[in-house]
Design a protein around this motif. Structure first.
Motif, short mmCIF file in Angstrom:
data_model
loop_
_atom_site.label_atom_id
_atom_site.label_comp_id
_atom_site.label_asym_id
_atom_site.label_seq_id
_atom_site.Cartn_x
_atom_site.Cartn_y
_atom_site.Cartn_z
N LEU A 135 20.34 32.16 35.59
CA LEU A 135 19.46 31.57 34.70
C LEU A 135 18.70 30.34 35.17
N ARG A 136 17.70 29.97 34.17
CA ARG A 136 17.09 28.91 34.54
C ARG A 136 17.59 27.87 33.41
N ASP A 137 17.22 26.69 33.74
CA ASP A 137 17.56 25.54 32.61
C ASP A 137 17.22 25.91 31.27
N ASP A 138 16.03 26.41 31.34
CA ASP A 138 15.68 26.53 29.66
C ASP A 138 16.30 27.84 29.06
N ASP A 139 16.89 28.77 29.78
CA ASP A 139 17.58 29.83 29.27
C ASP A 139 18.86 29.57 28.55
N TRP A 140 19.33 30.24 27.72
CA TRP A 140 20.66 30.11 26.67
C TRP A 140 21.74 30.66 27.23
N LEU A 141 22.82 30.35 27.22
CA LEU A 141 24.28 30.84 27.60
C LEU A 141 25.04 30.76 26.16
N ARG A 199 9.94 35.34 19.56
CA ARG A 199 8.85 35.04 18.57
C ARG A 199 8.09 33.75 18.61
N LYS A 200 8.94 32.74 19.18
CA LYS A 200 8.18 31.54 19.49
C LYS A 200 7.25 31.83 20.71
N GLY A 201 7.42 32.57 21.41
CA GLY A 201 6.47 32.81 22.60
C GLY A 201 7.16 32.13 23.85
N GLU A 202 8.25 31.87 23.99
CA GLU A 202 9.23 31.46 24.88
C GLU A 202 9.47 32.59 25.93
N ASP A 203 9.70 32.25 27.28
CA ASP A 203 10.09 33.34 28.13
C ASP A 203 11.40 33.12 28.59
N ALA A 204 12.14 32.48 27.71
CA ALA A 204 13.68 32.29 28.14
C ALA A 204 14.44 33.46 27.79
N VAL A 205 15.53 33.69 28.26
CA VAL A 205 16.45 34.54 28.23
C VAL A 205 17.91 34.20 27.79
N VAL A 206 18.54 34.95 27.19
CA VAL A 206 19.90 34.55 26.56
C VAL A 206 20.81 35.45 27.28
N LEU A 207 21.81 34.90 27.74
CA LEU A 207 22.89 35.57 28.53
C LEU A 207 24.23 35.38 27.71
#
Length: 365
Positions: free
Chosen positions: A87-93, A155-163
């Protein structure tokens, strides 16, 4: 970066993806999955050593009465550290109650992580600040929350991923299936990591499902999947990095089943000898993910005695700091019970607060 499951369909590999055998020797991995960089692997080793030492310290704290309960993740470190490193820091866990090692590896304050298990607060850290949802005690409910967060990010346009982490027992819950269906329909950027440690407390996997592997549960919802040797950090990191990259690029959800084993009891209140035999436990102990990675890194010249000693020293220092801080009695305010129930206290809550105030005042007289 190639994403083979998009082309080849939904089915996982017939056998779990593996880079390193139980004895620490390299095997030929599938061509679809790249070898992680050496620096990543040495960092993973360092985090696994610290994570295991933290886990041992937390287990000791339950015996000393400093924690009410602790669900050990001994033997599952490759899954948790591999997940965090993908994950990146801006991804969610979105973790379960058994994923404290993953949380401290992500950089959360260990005392804040242990607050739930100490019985002080439901969550001791700020989820929005660290992008880690509260550790989830009810089975599988966090998977639906994870999908909702992934859709919100999209929907917010972020390219973050959720794990989203989940155990094998959680895959038998309806919430898990609803989450997969929701994720498949919306094609939102969420990766599900099933840590299949073979037992839902005392219930063996064969009593939960007739599926050939839990990874196949994604097929019916249009969610591509893979299965991986969950005690092989190299394989876990490679597969999850690909899955996360695919989700970030707009490829939709992905399901990964990691085959691993819980070496310790379910919690400190459990007796695993009642439902599994010593021979089985010994067989899995020989596949210890930390020992396997250490042998592999030594063989590649990425780790030596000095590196092993440095990691152990850092882990001991980390555990000592946790122990010292946890040995201090927490300062508690009983009126915090009412502070975060509603944005504006209801008449009933105000009445309950005053009843508590009166009761406490009476005990002080």
């Amino acid at each position: 970066m190639s994403h083979p499951q998009v082309v080849d369909g939904l089915l996982p590999a017939p056998v779990p993806v593996r880079f390193v055998a139980e004895d620490g020797t390299a095997v030929d991995p599938p061509a679809a999955y790249p070898m992680p960089a050496g620096e990543q692997l040495t960092e993973a080793y360092r985090r696994m050593v610290i994570g295991r030492r933290f886990d041992r310290q937390a287990t000791a704290l339950t015996k000393q009465g400093r924690l009410a309960v602790y669900p050990s993740s001994l033997g599952q470190e490759a899954c948790q550290i591999g997940g965090v490193l993908a994950l990146r820091d801006d991804d969610w866990l979105f973790p379960t109650y058994r994923d404290s090692v993953a949380l401290v590896s992500r950089g959360l304050d260990p005392v804040e992580v242990l607050t739930l298990l100490r019985g002080d607060w439901h969550c001791g850290y700020d989820p929005a600040a660290v992008r880690v949802a509260p550790q989830c005690t009810p089975l599988a409910t966090q998977t639906i929350h994870a999908v909702g967060m992934a859709e919100a990010l999209r929907r917010k346009g972020e390219d973050a991923v959720v794990l989203a982490f989940i155990g094998d027992g959680g895959t038998s819950e309806g919430d898990f299936h609803e989450a997969l269906n929701y994720a498949g329909v919306l094609r939102c950027p969420v990766v599900f990591l099933v840590q299949n440690n073979k037992y839902a407390i005392s219930v063996p996997l064969a009593r939960q499902t007739a599926a050939p592997a839990l990874a196949y549960k994604g097929v019916g919802y249009g969610v591509p999947s893979e299965q991986v040797d969950g005690n092989d950090l190299v394989a876990v990191l490679s597969v999850l990095t690909e899955a996360v990259g695919r989700a970030r690029a707009g490829g939709g959800p992905f399901l990964v089943e990691a085959h691993t084993y819980r070496m310790d009891p379910h919690t400190n209140a459990d007796d695993p000898t009642r439902y599994r035999d010593a021979e089985e436990a010994a067989r899995w102990e020989s596949a210890d993910p930390l020992a396997r990675l250490e042998t592999y890194l030594r063989g590649r010249g990425l780790l030596d005695d000095a590196g092993v000693a440095a990691a152990a020293q850092a882990a001991d220092a980390y555990a000592a700091r946790v122990r010292d801080r946890m040995n201090a009695d927490p300062e508690t305010d009983p009126f915090e019970l009412f502070d975060h129930v509603f944005a504006e206290p209801t008449p009933q809550l105000r009445e309950q607060r005053e009843l508590l105030r009166a009761e406490l005042s009476a005990t002080e007289e």
